[in-house]
Design an enzyme around this catalytic site. Structure first.
Site, short mmCIF file in Angstrom:
data_model
loop_
_atom_site.label_atom_id
_atom_site.label_comp_id
_atom_site.label_asym_id
_atom_site.label_seq_id
_atom_site.Cartn_x
_atom_site.Cartn_y
_atom_site.Cartn_z
N ARG A 228 -23.14 12.01 51.88
CA ARG A 228 -24.52 11.79 52.28
C ARG A 228 -24.60 11.17 53.68
O ARG A 228 -23.67 10.53 54.13
CB ARG A 228 -25.22 10.87 51.28
CG ARG A 228 -25.47 11.49 49.91
CD ARG A 228 -26.24 10.55 49.00
NE ARG A 228 -25.52 9.30 48.77
CZ ARG A 228 -25.81 8.15 49.36
NH1 ARG A 228 -26.80 8.07 50.24
NH2 ARG A 228 -25.11 7.06 49.09
N LYS B 199 -29.92 14.09 45.47
CA LYS B 199 -30.33 12.71 45.64
C LYS B 199 -31.74 12.58 46.23
O LYS B 199 -32.42 11.59 46.01
CB LYS B 199 -29.33 11.95 46.51
CG LYS B 199 -28.00 11.66 45.80
CD LYS B 199 -28.22 10.87 44.50
CE LYS B 199 -26.88 10.46 43.89
NZ LYS B 199 -27.07 9.80 42.56
N HIS C 123 -30.43 4.55 37.97
CA HIS C 123 -29.19 5.19 38.40
C HIS C 123 -28.11 4.76 37.42
O HIS C 123 -27.41 3.77 37.62
CB HIS C 123 -28.85 4.74 39.82
CG HIS C 123 -27.72 5.50 40.44
ND1 HIS C 123 -26.85 4.95 41.36
CD2 HIS C 123 -27.30 6.78 40.27
CE1 HIS C 123 -25.97 5.84 41.73
NE2 HIS C 123 -26.22 6.96 41.08
N SER D 59 -19.70 3.33 42.41
CA SER D 59 -18.50 4.16 42.45
C SER D 59 -17.24 3.34 42.17
O SER D 59 -17.06 2.26 42.73
CB SER D 59 -18.38 4.83 43.82
OG SER D 59 -17.22 5.61 43.90
N LYS E 152 -18.07 4.14 35.30
CA LYS E 152 -19.31 4.56 34.64
C LYS E 152 -19.14 5.89 33.90
O LYS E 152 -19.48 6.01 32.71
CB LYS E 152 -20.42 4.66 35.69
CG LYS E 152 -21.77 5.13 35.18
CD LYS E 152 -22.86 4.84 36.18
CE LYS E 152 -22.65 5.55 37.50
NZ LYS E 152 -23.21 6.89 37.56
N THR E 153 -18.61 6.89 34.61
CA THR E 153 -18.45 8.21 34.00
C THR E 153 -17.40 8.18 32.89
O THR E 153 -17.60 8.73 31.80
CB THR E 153 -18.05 9.25 35.07
OG1 THR E 153 -19.07 9.30 36.06
CG2 THR E 153 -17.88 10.62 34.45
N ASP F 48 -25.91 10.33 35.27
CA ASP F 48 -26.22 9.73 36.57
C ASP F 48 -27.65 9.24 36.76
O ASP F 48 -27.86 8.22 37.38
CB ASP F 48 -25.89 10.74 37.68
CG ASP F 48 -25.75 10.09 39.04
OD1 ASP F 48 -25.07 9.06 39.14
OD2 ASP F 48 -26.33 10.60 40.01
N ARG G 231 -16.12 17.21 44.86
CA ARG G 231 -17.13 17.19 43.79
C ARG G 231 -17.15 18.49 42.99
O ARG G 231 -16.75 19.55 43.47
CB ARG G 231 -18.52 17.00 44.40
CG ARG G 231 -18.73 15.66 45.08
CD ARG G 231 -19.13 14.59 44.10
NE ARG G 231 -19.44 13.32 44.74
CZ ARG G 231 -20.08 12.33 44.12
NH1 ARG G 231 -20.48 12.48 42.88
NH2 ARG G 231 -20.30 11.19 44.75
#
Length: 528
Positions: free
Chosen positions: A55, A197, A216, A234, A238-239, A253, A318
């Site tokens: 980004r 996003k 988020h 990050s 979390k994932t 997400d 990704r």
């Protein structure tokens, strides 16, 4: 919200060769025939994004007008651009795209709950970007498509480059959001994440106005219907932690929390691929198949097998794929109110407890703080972990003041009696370089105990510096691990590291002038 098709958009939606809501196979054919990407051994499409592999937050602007001026939290995150500059650039982009041989349109939704979803359309210069949008957002049924009226439009022109001196941008790249025109204008970057996003940012503006908390976070649900939320930046896990074989995934997400419960904002996943393996993350690994999009992943030239360990293009590799590619999901992606909320941090100082139960005030404090240690490799130039704070665990995507989201979270914790825990997946026995990363098996055991309600009334001890209540026993975890100071050989070094982190919390929190004294007072104690 009534939608009026603007004259400029009509010039695109009436384009002679506008490909409308193509199927996945049709889009893949377009991608390959136009050499936008290549087919991999898994059946996924691989595309590269050139100069921009992430980004561009410094190139993101919100149009300052009478619609949003009093609501947006203007500043470094939400930079303002005037209406005249937006309109001129908008006209240039439309004129540029009109001359393209082909364009691609996707009509769909953001928000899995029909009552709160946002009808959107995405108009792309590239077929692979359109495939990305189709996989990340919610695809309408044939019947829904008949009556679909877009309430927000993304116009993406990656090969159009702005002239900062003329267009009022900071560089050739721009991500402009106009709440008045209900348009997002993206140019000068091929990084597909900007599409995802930008819609999330719009939802973070619109949903709170309907008293819905936008978040988020990832979310899953247990066999008894108990819902859990996982917040974390990050590298915090979390994932990994939300992908539980004994719980069904709601989403990984972006979510909304309405009077009906939790709903996924997206229809797909945008997973990091760095060091991806079937052994470590089988759900993600096996989800990458036909119709998926791999971004900046290196392939073997002959076999087209992805090499997820090769980061020669970027470490931010990704994969975009629909939720349906994962077996253990909730469909549609809606569930009840959260029983348990987990804040994840990877503390490189090694001083935060592995798990602690938070009061409502502490939850709001740590939600506003959004602390973790930025790990080496997550950003160019970062070679050692650095303390970082991102309000509400998603500061770059929040158009409103962080206190608005925190207040809503506090109200919902009260209303639905949600239990909140802070889980440190970072270091134990010393800071980075001395201690070791917390064992994943220990973290899983702690999260499991929290989700099962085993820690709601557990015996605890209070941390002297951070004021956090630490359970003295968690099944499957050695007792000595639960109190950080006990794991350090050098107690003086622990004290120094803990005081240093406490001061960083304090310095960061000074900007939250709207926070109540009740919230400010639950922050860490420190010595001047």
């Amino acid at each position: 919200m009534k939608t009026v098709e603007k004259t400029l958009l009509k010039e695109l939606t009436s384009h002679e060769n506008l490909n409308k809501n193509l199927s996945v196979p049709q889009l893949v054919e377009k991608i390959l025939s136009h050499n936008e990407g290549v087919l991999t051994e898994t059946g996924a499409v691989r595309a590269t994004t050139g100069t921009y592999t992430g980004r561009s937050p410094k190139d993101k602007f919100i149009v300052k007008d009478e619609i949003c001026e009093e609501y947006v939290d203007w500043g470094a995150v939400n930079q303002a651009i005037d209406e005249a500059s937006f309109n001129k650039l908008y006209e240039k982009v439309i004129a540029y795209l009109k001359d393209k041989d082909e364009l691609y349109q996707f009509k769909g939704f953001a928000g899995a709950d029909p009552k709160y979803r946002l009808p959107i359309q995405v108009i792309n210069e590239y077929a692979w970007h359109n495939l990305f949008a189709r996989q990340l957002f919610i695809t309408p049924t044939d019947e829904e498509l008949k009556y679909h009226q877009s309430e927000f439009t993304v116009v993406s022109a990656p090969t159009f480059k702005a002239d900062p001196a003329v267009d009022g941008t900071n560089s050739e790249t721009f991500i402009l959001v106009s709440f008045k025109q209900r348009v997002i204008l993206i140019g000068g970057t091929e990084y597909a994440g900007e599409i995802k996003k930008s819609i999330f940012s719009v939802m973070n503006y619109l949903l709170p106005q309907r008293e819905i908390l936008s978040m988020h976070c990832s979310a899953n649900v247990g066999k008894e219907g108990d819902v859990a939320l996982f917040f974390g930046l990050s590298g915090t896990g979390k994932t990994t932690l939300s992908a539980d074989p004994y719980r069904r995934l709601i989403g990984d997400d972006e979510h909304g929390w309405s009077p009906n419960g939790v709903f996924n904002i997206e229809g797909g996943c945008y997973a990091k691929c760095i060091n991806l393996s079937e052994e470590k993350e089988p759900q993600i690994f096996n989800a990458i198949r036909f119709g998926s999009v791999l971004e900046n992943v290196i392939l073997d030239e002959d076999s087209r097998v992805p090499d997820y360990d090769d980061v020669s293009l970027t470490e931010n590799t990704r994969a975009a794929y629909p939720l349906e590619n994962i077996d253990n999901i909730v469909s549609p992606s809606v569930a009840g109110h959260p029983n348990t909320i987990i804040f994840l941090t990877a503390d490189a100082s090694g001083t935060l407890p592995p798990i602690s139960k938070l009061t409502k005030q502490q939850a709001m404090y740590h939600f506003l703080s959004g602390y973790t240690s930025k790990l080496a490799g997550t950003e160019r130039g970062v070679t050692e972990p650095q303390a970082t704070f991102s309000a509400c665990f998603g500061s770059p995507f929040l158009p409103l003041a962080p206190s608005k989201y925190a207040e809503m979270l506090g109200e919902k914790i009260d209303q639905y009696s949600s239990n909140v825990f802070l889980v440190n997946t970072g270091w134990t026995g010393g800071s980075y370089g001395v201690g070791k990363r917390m064992k994943l098996s220990y973290t899983r055991a702690m999260v499991h105990s929290a989700l099962e309600g085993e820690l709601n009334n557990a015996e605890t001890v209070k941390d002297d510096i951070f004021g956090l209540e630490m359970p003295i026993h968690v099944p499957g975890v050695p007792d000595e691990v639960l109190v950080p100071k006990n794991t350090w050989e050098d107690k003086n070094a622990y004290e120094t590291a803990a005081q240093s982190l406490a001061m960083k919390f304090h310095n960061n929190f000074e900007k939250f002038t709207q926070a109540s004294d009740e919230i400010k007072q639950v922050g860490p104690l420190y010595k001047d």
